[in-house]
Design an enzyme around this catalytic site. Structure first.
Site, PDB file in Angstrom:
ATOM      1  N   GLN A 175       0.815  -1.211   0.000  1.00 41.29           N
ATOM      2  CA  GLN A 175       0.000   0.000   0.000  1.00 41.29           C
ATOM      3  C   GLN A 175       0.849   1.263   0.000  1.00 41.29           C
ATOM      4  O   GLN A 175       0.312   2.367   0.105  1.00 41.29           O
ATOM      5  CB  GLN A 175      -0.929   0.000   1.217  1.00 41.29           C
ATOM      6  CG  GLN A 175      -1.935  -1.139   1.217  1.00 41.29           C
ATOM      7  CD  GLN A 175      -2.738  -1.228   2.508  1.00 41.29           C
ATOM      8  OE1 GLN A 175      -2.442  -0.561   3.501  1.00 41.29           O
ATOM      9  NE2 GLN A 175      -3.748  -2.074   2.500  1.00 41.29           N
ATOM     10  N   HIS A 205      -0.591  -0.197   5.624  1.00 47.69           N
ATOM     11  CA  HIS A 205      -1.152   0.716   6.623  1.00 47.69           C
ATOM     12  C   HIS A 205      -0.234   1.911   6.903  1.00 47.69           C
ATOM     13  O   HIS A 205       0.330   2.060   7.984  1.00 47.69           O
ATOM     14  CB  HIS A 205      -1.463  -0.033   7.920  1.00 47.69           C
ATOM     15  CG  HIS A 205      -2.570  -1.028   7.784  1.00 47.69           C
ATOM     16  ND1 HIS A 205      -3.201  -1.608   8.865  1.00 47.69           N
ATOM     17  CD2 HIS A 205      -3.179  -1.547   6.689  1.00 47.69           C
ATOM     18  CE1 HIS A 205      -4.135  -2.447   8.435  1.00 47.69           C
ATOM     19  NE2 HIS A 205      -4.137  -2.421   7.114  1.00 47.69           N
ATOM     20  N   GLU A 227     -14.635   3.199  10.797  1.00 49.68           N
ATOM     21  CA  GLU A 227     -15.128   4.185  11.763  1.00 49.68           C
ATOM     22  C   GLU A 227     -15.033   5.603  11.229  1.00 49.68           C
ATOM     23  O   GLU A 227     -14.185   5.917  10.390  1.00 49.68           O
ATOM     24  CB  GLU A 227     -14.299   4.132  13.054  1.00 49.68           C
ATOM     25  CG  GLU A 227     -14.415   2.867  13.853  1.00 49.68           C
ATOM     26  CD  GLU A 227     -13.623   2.915  15.146  1.00 49.68           C
ATOM     27  OE1 GLU A 227     -13.601   1.907  15.861  1.00 49.68           O
ATOM     28  OE2 GLU A 227     -13.025   3.989  15.455  1.00 49.68           O
ATOM     29  N   TYR A 270      -8.489   6.429  20.645  1.00 47.74           N
ATOM     30  CA  TYR A 270      -9.627   5.967  19.854  1.00 47.74           C
ATOM     31  C   TYR A 270      -9.728   4.442  19.781  1.00 47.74           C
ATOM     32  O   TYR A 270     -10.527   3.917  19.009  1.00 47.74           O
ATOM     33  CB  TYR A 270      -9.596   6.635  18.477  1.00 47.74           C
ATOM     34  CG  TYR A 270      -9.934   8.103  18.622  1.00 47.74           C
ATOM     35  CD1 TYR A 270     -11.228   8.556  18.508  1.00 47.74           C
ATOM     36  CD2 TYR A 270      -8.945   9.029  18.974  1.00 47.74           C
ATOM     37  CE1 TYR A 270     -11.550   9.891  18.706  1.00 47.74           C
ATOM     38  CE2 TYR A 270      -9.256  10.365  19.178  1.00 47.74           C
ATOM     39  CZ  TYR A 270     -10.565  10.786  19.042  1.00 47.74           C
ATOM     40  OH  TYR A 270     -10.889  12.115  19.265  1.00 47.74           O
ATOM     41  N   TYR A 298      -9.234 -10.794   9.720  1.00 51.06           N
ATOM     42  CA  TYR A 298      -9.553 -11.319   8.389  1.00 51.06           C
ATOM     43  C   TYR A 298      -9.833 -12.818   8.396  1.00 51.06           C
ATOM     44  O   TYR A 298     -10.491 -13.335   7.497  1.00 51.06           O
ATOM     45  CB  TYR A 298      -8.425 -10.979   7.410  1.00 51.06           C
ATOM     46  CG  TYR A 298      -8.334  -9.503   7.137  1.00 51.06           C
ATOM     47  CD1 TYR A 298      -9.324  -8.846   6.404  1.00 51.06           C
ATOM     48  CD2 TYR A 298      -7.281  -8.740   7.631  1.00 51.06           C
ATOM     49  CE1 TYR A 298      -9.260  -7.489   6.163  1.00 51.06           C
ATOM     50  CE2 TYR A 298      -7.206  -7.378   7.393  1.00 51.06           C
ATOM     51  CZ  TYR A 298      -8.191  -6.750   6.656  1.00 51.06           C
ATOM     52  OH  TYR A 298      -8.132  -5.391   6.427  1.00 51.06           O
TER      53      TYR A 298
END
Length: 378
Positions: free
Chosen positions: A96, A158, A250, A260, A271
């Site tokens: 990513q 991520h 979220e 959070y 997963y």
């Protein structure tokens, strides 16, 4: 000899006439409903053939800067012509990672400063970074790295990477927890899984919430992979959305120093179907404004402030990578009170939603042959 129809039953004739009128009425009603439900917009292609675009920003000239995760920064005109900008910092393109967000300094017209987020490093040691440079023609000059997340990681997942200038000209960046390092999101002496806040030169604001050396850039923590970040210019509220695992996406209001919850609390599963945590709430950890299970994979977010679609003004528009649409989240007094799907007819993953300087709404689709689209009123 009788005329044709002279022996018809008058009741039957009345029934047939009534049935005919009902059919005509239903046909007209269906036609009216179809017109009433037609889309109030037209989608036009500005540019195509983009290779994994991630973000965009509009220049005062009306042209665009578009990042491609492969490492290219493109100058794209309103006519769809594009050329590569030279002098872009090298990025780590894997998983990513790659070249991610692009924003302009609030005083861009006087200082020409462009800010980029990107994956920096090697397979063994990489992380989210920010560089700033001066845009001169088709080249970045005086490029310097002003932030590199600490510590680095050995995964290509991520990164977060979303940038946002606040009204005081400080800069926020979202940072993912690296996938395999999720417990780090609960460690305030570790910058993974957090939202960081710096000054526009990379220095640390004095009013950040944590004072310990390893935490001074952290604004909030307990995040998984946040990629949507906007501020309401009227209220000053900062909204953030982040990817959950298998469910548990979220949206939150982000305040300084708050936790959070990830991965200690979550509404998503791993997963493989296992519980990441048995808890969805815990003392000292914030509850989301709203969460989504199954996942919609939110990719970007804007607060719509344009004039083209007054019915959307003040709402959050969120691109999705799973539902292949844009979610319109109806905001009332800072809370999400409704949701609608936009642009689902495209059937494409939406990587970026953007409101231009001209008030127009633009979309970036995702993938190897992606497009820059403009949404016009119908």
């Amino acid at each position: 000899m009788t005329r044709s129809g002279a022996n018809e039953n008058p009741k039957m004739t009345s029934f047939i006439s009534t049935r005919y009128l009902v059919i005509v009425w239903l046909a007209l009603l269906t036609s009216i409903q179809t017109v009433a439900q037609s889309e109030p917009y037209a989608i036009n292609t500005v540019a195509e053939g983009l290779d994994h675009p991630w973000s965009m920003v509009q220049l005062p000239s009306g042209d665009f800067l578009v990042t491609e995760r492969t490492g290219e920064l493109l100058l794209v005109t309103q006519d769809g012509l594009s050329q590569a900008i030279e002098g872009v910092p090298a990025s780590y393109f894997a998983g990513q990672g790659g070249l991610l967000d692009v924003v302009l300094h609030p005083d861009f017209e006087s200082n020409q400063l462009v800010y980029l987020s990107y994956a920096h490093g090697t397979p063994e040691a990489n992380g989210t970074a920010i560089a700033r440079a001066v845009l001169q023609g088709n080249r970045l000059q005086e490029a310097e790295q002003i932030l590199l997340v600490d510590p680095l990681k050995a995964t290509a997942q991520h990164y977060g990477g979303r940038l946002l200038f606040l009204p005081d000209n400080s800069l926020m960046v979202t940072v993912g927890e690296g996938f395999d390092y999720r417990e780090a999101a609960q460690d305030v002496e570790n910058e993974m899984g957090s939202v960081l806040r710096i000054n526009d030169d990379g220095s640390i604001p004095a009013d950040n919430p944590f004072s310990q050396a390893q935490s001074r850039r952290i604004w909030s923590y307990g995040h998984r992979n946040p990629q949507g970040l906007v501020v309401d210019p009227d209220s000053g509220i900062v909204y953030l959305h982040e990817h959950g695992p298998k469910g548990g996406d979220e949206i939150n209001v982000i305040l300084p120093g708050l936790n959070y919850g990830w991965p200690a609390i979550t509404y998503g599963l791993d997963y493989n179907g296992a519980h990441v945590s048995p808890f969805t709430a815990a003392e000292g950890m914030e509850q989301p404004m709203r969460y989504w299970t199954p996942s919609i994979a939110p990719s970007s977010m804007v607060l719509y402030t344009g004039d083209a679609f007054p019915q959307w003004r003040g709402d959050l528009l969120v691109g999705t990578l799973v539902d292949n649409d844009v979610k319109r989240w109806d905001l009332e007094e800072g809370a999400v009170v409704g949701e609608a799907s936009l642009f689902a007819s495209l059937g494409e993953r939406i990587r970026e939603v953007y409101v231009g300087r001209d008030g127009q709404l633009y979309l970036l689709t995702d993938g190897e042959n992606a497009r820059l689209l403009r949404v016009d009123p119908q």
